[in-house]
Structure formats: C-alpha cells, structure tokens
Design a protein around this motif. Structure first.
Motif, short mmCIF file in Angstrom:
data_model
loop_
_atom_site.label_atom_id
_atom_site.label_comp_id
_atom_site.label_asym_id
_atom_site.label_seq_id
_atom_site.Cartn_x
_atom_site.Cartn_y
_atom_site.Cartn_z
N TYR A 1 0.82 -1.20 0.00
CA TYR A 1 0.00 0.00 0.00
C TYR A 1 0.85 1.26 0.00
O TYR A 1 1.94 1.29 0.59
CB TYR A 1 -0.91 0.03 1.22
CG TYR A 1 -1.87 -1.12 1.29
CD1 TYR A 1 -3.08 -1.08 0.61
CD2 TYR A 1 -1.57 -2.26 2.03
CE1 TYR A 1 -3.97 -2.14 0.67
CE2 TYR A 1 -2.44 -3.33 2.08
CZ TYR A 1 -3.64 -3.26 1.40
OH TYR A 1 -4.51 -4.32 1.45
N ALA A 2 0.33 2.28 -0.66
CA ALA A 2 0.96 3.59 -0.62
C ALA A 2 0.71 4.24 0.74
O ALA A 2 -0.27 3.93 1.42
CB ALA A 2 0.42 4.48 -1.74
N ASP A 3 1.59 5.16 1.11
CA ASP A 3 1.44 5.84 2.39
C ASP A 3 0.11 6.58 2.50
O ASP A 3 -0.45 6.70 3.59
CB ASP A 3 2.58 6.83 2.61
CG ASP A 3 3.91 6.13 2.84
OD1 ASP A 3 4.96 6.79 2.68
OD2 ASP A 3 3.91 4.94 3.21
N SER A 4 -0.40 7.06 1.38
CA SER A 4 -1.62 7.84 1.40
C SER A 4 -2.85 7.05 1.83
O SER A 4 -3.83 7.64 2.29
CB SER A 4 -1.87 8.46 0.02
OG SER A 4 -1.99 7.46 -0.98
N VAL A 5 -2.81 5.73 1.70
CA VAL A 5 -3.97 4.92 2.03
C VAL A 5 -3.66 3.79 3.00
O VAL A 5 -4.57 3.06 3.41
CB VAL A 5 -4.63 4.32 0.77
CG1 VAL A 5 -5.13 5.43 -0.14
CG2 VAL A 5 -3.65 3.41 0.03
N ARG A 6 -2.41 3.66 3.39
CA ARG A 6 -2.05 2.58 4.31
C ARG A 6 -2.82 2.71 5.62
O ARG A 6 -2.88 3.77 6.22
CB ARG A 6 -0.55 2.57 4.58
CG ARG A 6 -0.08 1.38 5.42
CD ARG A 6 1.44 1.35 5.55
NE ARG A 6 2.09 1.08 4.28
CZ ARG A 6 2.82 1.96 3.60
NH1 ARG A 6 2.98 3.19 4.08
NH2 ARG A 6 3.36 1.63 2.44
N GLY A 7 -3.44 1.61 6.05
CA GLY A 7 -4.26 1.62 7.24
C GLY A 7 -5.72 1.89 6.97
O GLY A 7 -6.57 1.63 7.83
N ARG A 8 -6.05 2.42 5.79
CA ARG A 8 -7.44 2.70 5.42
C ARG A 8 -7.90 1.87 4.24
O ARG A 8 -9.10 1.78 4.00
CB ARG A 8 -7.63 4.18 5.09
CG ARG A 8 -7.33 5.11 6.25
CD ARG A 8 -7.81 6.52 5.95
NE ARG A 8 -7.15 7.09 4.79
CZ ARG A 8 -7.77 7.53 3.70
NH1 ARG A 8 -9.10 7.46 3.63
NH2 ARG A 8 -7.09 8.05 2.69
#
Length: 121
Positions: free
Chosen positions: A59-66
């Motif tokens: 995942y990219a940092d912009s969406v990691r965790g979401r």
C-alpha cells in the motif's frame, strides 16, 4: 479483447467506506500483479496499492491503514475497500493488471475504465 470493468463507486459520506470491484473479462490465461490507482481532478495518476497473485498486498502511504485490497483469481477479480473516507479521497479510481491472454504471448498491462468516488456531505 481483454477488459477490466469497474462497477461501483458513487457518492459517499466522509468517515464511511466504499468498495470497488474490478473484474477481468475476455481471453485471460493468467493474471499476475494487479493494482489500484486514482486520479484526482487536475492531477496525475497516483499509485495506491498492488497485490500479487498469491495475495500479498502493498500500500501507498496515502492509504495505508485505510485501504484493503483482495483478489479472487478464479473470478479474475480484484477488490478495493477504502475506510474512513475523506473529501481528499475524491477521485477516479482505476484498477490495472498484468494479463497473459494466451500461453504463447507476453504479459500486457490492462487498465479499467475508472470508477468515480466522490466523498462529500
């Protein structure tokens, strides 16, 4: 002709979730990596996530965790689930895949037509 179709998207409220499906059709012998990208209005296409055939996701940092990406190889499908949506997530979301049409050909990159997700109250 190999195609990736992306039904889904739509208008969603901030803080909610959205799921987008991407299904391959046509002559498909095999699909290895699949991925998700998005384009915000007036901006370049942004990579969000990739998933290998065995199901290992990055995942990219912009969406990691979401974001959560899954795939079903029997259906030639990949899924994107986005949680805790924010207005800045508003974009056209695209899937892509490395597709082998026949065993005698090489892998080719195929893109979906895009699915609009608008996050607004």
């Amino acid at each position: 002709q190999v195609q990736l179709v992306e039904p889904g998207g739509g208008l969603v409220q901030p803080g909610s979730s959205v799921g987008i499906t991407c299904v391959g059709s046509g002559n498909i012998f095999n699909i290895r990596n699949m991925g998700w990208y998005r384009e915000k209005a007036g901006q370049e296409r942004e990579w969000l996530a990739s998933i290998t055939r065995p199901g290992v996701a990055t995942y990219a940092d912009s969406v990691r965790g979401r974001a959560s990406v899954n795939r079903n190889n029997d259906r030639n499908a990949v899924y994107l689930q986005m949680h805790n949506l924010k207005p800045e997530d508003t974009a056209t979301y695209y899937c892509n895949a490395d597709v082998l049409a026949t065993s005698s050909e090489s892998y080719k990159e195929v893109w979906g037509q895009g699915s609009q997700v608008t996050v607004s109250s």
